[in-house]
Scaffold this motif. Structure first.
Motif, PDB file in Angstrom:
ATOM      1  N   ARG B  36      38.240  18.362  26.808  1.00 24.89           N
ATOM      2  CA  ARG B  36      39.513  17.655  26.548  1.00 24.89           C
ATOM      3  C   ARG B  36      40.206  17.338  27.874  1.00 24.89           C
ATOM      4  N   PHE B  37      40.535  16.055  28.043  1.00 25.64           N
ATOM      5  CA  PHE B  37      41.360  15.628  29.184  1.00 25.64           C
ATOM      6  C   PHE B  37      42.767  15.434  28.637  1.00 25.64           C
ATOM      7  N   GLN B  38      43.750  16.064  29.255  1.00 29.22           N
ATOM      8  CA  GLN B  38      45.111  15.997  28.762  1.00 29.22           C
ATOM      9  C   GLN B  38      46.016  15.392  29.833  1.00 29.22           C
ATOM     10  N   ASN B  39      46.402  14.137  29.599  1.00 26.89           N
ATOM     11  CA  ASN B  39      47.332  13.458  30.513  1.00 26.89           C
ATOM     12  C   ASN B  39      46.871  13.568  31.979  1.00 26.89           C
ATOM     13  N   LEU B  40      45.576  13.355  32.190  1.00 26.04           N
ATOM     14  CA  LEU B  40      44.967  13.571  33.517  1.00 26.04           C
ATOM     15  C   LEU B  40      45.238  12.406  34.472  1.00 26.04           C
ATOM     16  N   SER B  41      45.734  12.740  35.638  1.00 24.10           N
ATOM     17  CA  SER B  41      45.930  11.725  36.694  1.00 24.10           C
ATOM     18  C   SER B  41      45.300  12.237  37.978  1.00 24.10           C
ATOM     19  N   LYS B  52      45.031   7.452  35.575  1.00 20.88           N
ATOM     20  CA  LYS B  52      46.460   7.498  35.192  1.00 20.88           C
ATOM     21  C   LYS B  52      46.592   7.989  33.767  1.00 20.88           C
ATOM     22  N   GLY B  53      47.060   9.191  33.586  1.00 19.64           N
ATOM     23  CA  GLY B  53      47.379   9.737  32.266  1.00 19.64           C
ATOM     24  C   GLY B  53      46.263   9.647  31.242  1.00 19.64           C
TER      25      GLY B  53
END
Lengths: 300, 258
Positions: B36-41, B52-53
């Protein structure tokens, strides 16, 4: 254990694979440790000269005219009891005259005959006092001078001072040189190993990406560095051993006058220090150099 | 081997499952989130923002394509997942573990959960096929007998049994990529990441490699492939996540967005 032997195998393999860098690194360590060995031998021999000089110079104590033999002996006992006094030797007027004739007239019979049977040094009985530590010489001289029945003390302050200064100079110069050599060696081997490692940085990155720990990646490079250090130490020790033996023989044969007052320190004394010191330095330099270089490439 | 290492390399022995069990397990797995990628920047030190997010979730046993033009952030996403780059913001959760909480010392153990395949193969050029596969097993400290068995099994699976003593530099591009896949899979990781695995291959070899990845996926491995090969993506009918300038602009099953 399996990975331990694997690491050793890879380290040996790495050394042969990067022949050029290994050769350069071994050359660097060899040069530095050879210079270290030469300096160490020279320093050891200098110290031997200094010790010999220290053991040969002594304070000369003269007595008041017509002092009884018992009083002279009493003075001898008092001097022997002083702290820092190594030995006290009585020189009779006859011995003093004999020594004088030998030193100054070089046993010139014609010149000696002009004195007839008379001993011009008949009031020159003395003690030659050897001291164990030159630094204590001024105090001992002063204490002897204060003894009743002592006419004159020929102090060796200037000689003692020179020996002390020379001792200090030799110590400072040798420590500075050895520290500098070690620093230069670590820097050079670190750069050399770093060059070898930069060629293999891709290999390190691959290892890291497949989950190798830093220890697993580092170990073969450490083995390689240590091996370079050991070989780099063995070569100069071997060369120095041959060189030192030849130098001793050469000096003994070609310069017998030097050999009279100075014997080169024997090989066993020199190499009992040079071999373990070089091995430790070689291993240490290899270890430090490779550990420092590989660390930069582990941050993947 | 430490208990931590044992835990990490333990994977189900998928070869012994019956067809029904496999199907059942597959359907159970498909509901279980694995990445899971959560709001990754992520912003590079040059101030270029690569991601971006990003928020997305990948389930166990899925086959996912990540597509997009050059500079869209595909490879950056893989590199953050590998722990090579630390996210500027957001979280990455793999098998329940947040990468934020994995320190430098634990990172190698985390990476052992992932198999990785690169466009440029990243093989040890001076070693043969067997040694390249074996290194992954050595890294996790597998005993010699087991190592030989596992490596030979995996080399056979990628069809290189008769070439295992050959130096990898003597192999074709397709064969080298097979070696890379064997190395990535020999520790039986639950996730296989492939960054442009067909980028250096001709169409035939590309199809063979994709077939191999599909087989591994069918055996239970979650496969994430970064690519810009439209033909492969459109033909394979898998989930496709499309990135553009660091943002997700598409996430759908069964084909590439044109």
């Amino acid at each position: 254990m399996s990975n331990f032997f694997y690491g050793i195998g890879q380290g040996i393999k790495g050394m042969f694979q990067n022949k050029m860098f290994s050769f350069a690194a071994i050359g660097t360590v060899t040069a530095c440790l050879f210079i270290f060995g030469v300096f160490f031998s020279v320093i050891l021999n200098f110290r031997a000269i200094v010790y010999k000089a220290e053991s040969q110079v002594g304070i000369t104590v003269f007595f008041e005219e017509n002092l009884a033999q018992a009083d002279i002996e009493h003075i001898g006992v008092l001097i022997k009891q002083m702290k820092g006094v190594d030995s006290v030797k009585y020189v009779s007027p006859e011995e003093a005259w004999e020594n004088f004739k030998k030193d100054k007239f070089e046993n010139d019979e014609d010149l000696i005959e002009t004195f007839g049977d008379e001993n011009p040094l008949k009031d020159s009985a003395s003690y030659v006092v050897k001291i164990s530590d030159m630094k204590q010489e001024p105090t001992i001289s002063k204490d002897i001078e204060a003894l009743e029945g002592v006419r004159k003390v020929n102090s060796i302050e200037a000689v003692a001072g020179s020996i002390n200064n020379f001792n200090l100079l030799v110590a400072y110069v040798s420590i500075t040189l050895i520290v500098l050599l070690i620093l230069v060696s670590v820097f050079l081997i670190s750069s050399t190993v770093a060059m070898g490692i930069s060629v293999r940085k891709e290999e390190i990155a691959i290892m890291k990406l497949i989950g190798a720990t830093d220890r697993f990646v580092r170990f073969p490079f450490i083995v390689e560095g240590v091996l370079i250090g050991i070989i780099g130490a063995a070569i100069p020790v071997g060369l120095l051993y041959i060189f030192y033996g030849s130098a001793s023989d050469y000096i003994a044969k070609q310069f017998p006058s030097i050999s009279k007052w100075f014997d080169m320190v024997d090989s066993v004394s020199v190499f009992s220090v040079v071999i373990p010191a070089s091995a430790l330095l070689g291993i240490g330099i290899g270890l430090l150099g490779s550990a420092h270089s590989v660390r930069r490439h582990l941050k993947v | 081997m430490t208990s931590e290492e044992e835990m990490i390399i333990q994977t189900p022995d998928y070869e012994d499952n019956s067809y029904e069990e496999e199907e059942k397990e597959k359907s159970e797995k498909s509901d279980k989130e694995i990445i899971r990628f959560q709001n990754l920047s992520y912003t590079y030190s040059s101030k270029t923002t690569a991601l971006k997010g990003i928020s997305l979730s990948i389930n166990q046993g899925e086959f996912v394509f990540i597509v997009g033009e050059s500079g869209s952030g595909k490879s950056t996403l893989i590199r953050t997942l590998l722990g090579e780059l630390k996210p500027t913001e957001g979280d990455i959760i793999v098998e329940g573990a947040n990468l934020k909480n994995i320190g430098r010392k634990e990172m190698p153990y985390y990476r052992r959960r992932l198999g990785v395949v690169f466009q440029e193969f990243k093989l040890l050029e001076d070693r043969n096929v067997y040694e390249n596969v074996e290194i992954a097993q050595r890294v996790i400290g597998v005993k010699k007998d087991k190592r030989i068995e596992n490596c030979n099994e995996m080399i056979k699976l990628v069809g290189l049994s008769d070439q295992s003593k050959k130096k990898v530099r003597e192999l074709s591009g397709g064969e080298q990529q097979r070696v890379a896949i064997a190395r990535a899979m020999v520790n039986k990781p639950s996730i296989l990441l492939a960054d442009e695995p067909t980028g250096n291959l001709d169409p035939n070899n590309s199809w063979e490699i994709m077939g191999l990845l599909q087989n591994l996926n069918e055996m239970g491995t979650t496969v994430v492939v970064v690519t810009h090969n439209d033909n492969l993506v459109n033909s394979m009918q898998k989930r496709v996540i499309t990135l553009q300038t660091g943002e997700i602009i598409g996430d759908k099953l069964g084909g590439y967005i044109q």
